[in-house]
Design an enzyme around this catalytic site. Structure first.
Site, short mmCIF file in Angstrom:
data_model
loop_
_atom_site.label_atom_id
_atom_site.label_comp_id
_atom_site.label_asym_id
_atom_site.label_seq_id
_atom_site.Cartn_x
_atom_site.Cartn_y
_atom_site.Cartn_z
N GLU A 158 20.10 0.24 -32.37
CA GLU A 158 20.91 -0.47 -31.38
C GLU A 158 21.44 -1.77 -32.00
O GLU A 158 20.66 -2.55 -32.54
CB GLU A 158 20.08 -0.79 -30.14
N HIS B 180 22.05 0.19 -23.36
CA HIS B 180 20.81 -0.49 -22.95
C HIS B 180 21.13 -1.56 -21.90
O HIS B 180 20.79 -2.73 -22.06
CB HIS B 180 20.12 -1.11 -24.17
N ARG C 217 12.36 4.43 -24.51
CA ARG C 217 12.61 3.69 -25.74
C ARG C 217 13.25 4.64 -26.74
O ARG C 217 12.94 5.85 -26.78
CB ARG C 217 11.30 3.12 -26.32
#
Length: 367
Positions: free
Chosen positions: A267, A286, A238
């Site tokens: 993000e 991601h 993460r």
């Protein structure tokens, strides 16, 4: 023994997978509810035993109802680790481990990018240059040391693959590491070990641990200064585990050789962020490729937990207080599923973009 009599789900699977999910509970009353229809969801769970939901635990599941188990169909449970959820006392589980094989591949992809200096090779190829200065000093993975911080599903999948590539593999986990005989070194936080031996010895430091208040900004400037100056960091966990500002500082000051990042604190990463242009940083947005039939892997986790539930055995991937994260924020589809959108607002969204394509409009097509 506990019995599952009614199940409510908001999952966004195709017909075949919805049918397979429904067949996990062949004798139960099985109801589908659109994830955004909170009023109907609240009503349906009043007499339900199990809720299988797309996002995190919504507050509408915490009211007066008969729920005995909630399953959230994603890996990270930070968004559900809230005081009101624990206070309600309903067991909550997740889908951790369903994508572990390809997450391990993604780690190796980053590591190979570093070994083969991909950016330099592609630049040379585009220019039609044969050879890259300094390439005779490049080294592959064989014989080098990898340190895996977090020996859950992802860490274990990775450790076996790295050992098969001839690497020396160190592993750290908060709890004692059972099995994983391929590890050359096992470190346990609860036994007083720290990650310092990995920081000191590893050529590649790979993060595959959960984000919690304890691990938030665990990788900071002080941590980077303990690493080899040519070490390569991989973050497949993460974004919040790594302090982005400190990472950039360590890279610029030569305290760290490079990084492979699939997750970041912010993000999407802003287009003008200097990490994009750093010569030794590789970024993927991601976006680990899916395992073949990821929904099928999720359903197998649900199936096993349904068996355990009715056998009164401990559930897999159970939410625990350590999953709590004070700084937790939702993004992407997770934020969408708990946003309280109206049917009209949803109709204006391209849900396939966030949730994948679905080949049905009415549950009667797969019930």
């Amino acid at each position: 023994m506990p019995k599952i009599n009614k199940v409510v789900t908001t999952l966004w699977y195709n017909k075949e997978d919805m049918r397979a999910l429904r067949n996990v509970f062949p004798d139960a009353d099985f109801r589908y509810v659109d994830f955004y229809d909170k009023d109907r969801l609240t009503e349906e769970v009043k007499d339900a035993d199990v809720a299988i939901v797309l996002g995190d635990v919504d507050n509408c599941l915490l009211g007066e109802n008969c729920l005995k188990w909630i399953h959230c169909d994603h890996a990270g449970l930070n968004g559900s680790a809230r005081p009101e959820v624990f206070a309600r006392g309903i067991p909550v589980t997740g889908a951790a481990g369903r994508s572990a094989p390809v997450l391990a591949e993604h780690c190796i992809y980053f590591m190979l990018q570093s070994c083969y200096h991909t950016k330099e090779l592609l630049t040379a190829q585009a220019a039609g240059h044969w050879g890259v200065e300094g390439s005779n000093s490049w080294r592959g993975l064989y014989g080098r040391t990898a340190g895996i911080i977090g020996m859950g599903n992802n860490g274990r999948m990775l450790s076996t693959r790295l050992k098969a590539l001839g690497m020396n593999v160190m592993g750290f986990d908060k709890s004692p590491i059972q099995g994983a005989d391929e590890l050359d070194v096992k470190l346990c936080g609860n036994d007083g070990d720290t990650i310092d031996p990995i920081l000191k010895e590893a050529d590649f430091v790979i993060l595959t641990l959960a984000l919690t208040d304890e691990t938030y900004h665990m990788m900071n400037y002080g941590t980077f200064c303990k690493m080899k100056p040519d070490a390569f960091l991989v973050n497949m966990a993460r974004g919040g585990i790594v302090c982005t500002e400190d990472l950039l500082k360590a890279l610029n000051k030569g305290k760290l050789g490079g990084a492979g990042l699939d997750v970041l604190e912010e993000e999407p990463l802003p287009a003008d962020h200097p990490l994009w242009q750093h010569p030794n940083v590789y970024i993927t947005p991601h976006c680990t490729p899916q395992v073949p039939h990821r929904a099928g892997r999720s359903i197998e986790i649900i199936r096993e937990n349904a068996r355990r539930f009715e056998a009164d055995e401990p559930l897999l991937n159970l939410l625990k207080p350590a999953d709590a994260l004070t700084t937790a924020t939702k993004s992407g589809w997770a934020r969408l599923t708990n946003a309280g959108l109206t049917k009209e607002q949803v109709a204006r969204l391209d849900l396939d973009k966030f949730l994948g394509k679905r080949d049905w409009t009415d549950p009667s097509e797969w019930m």
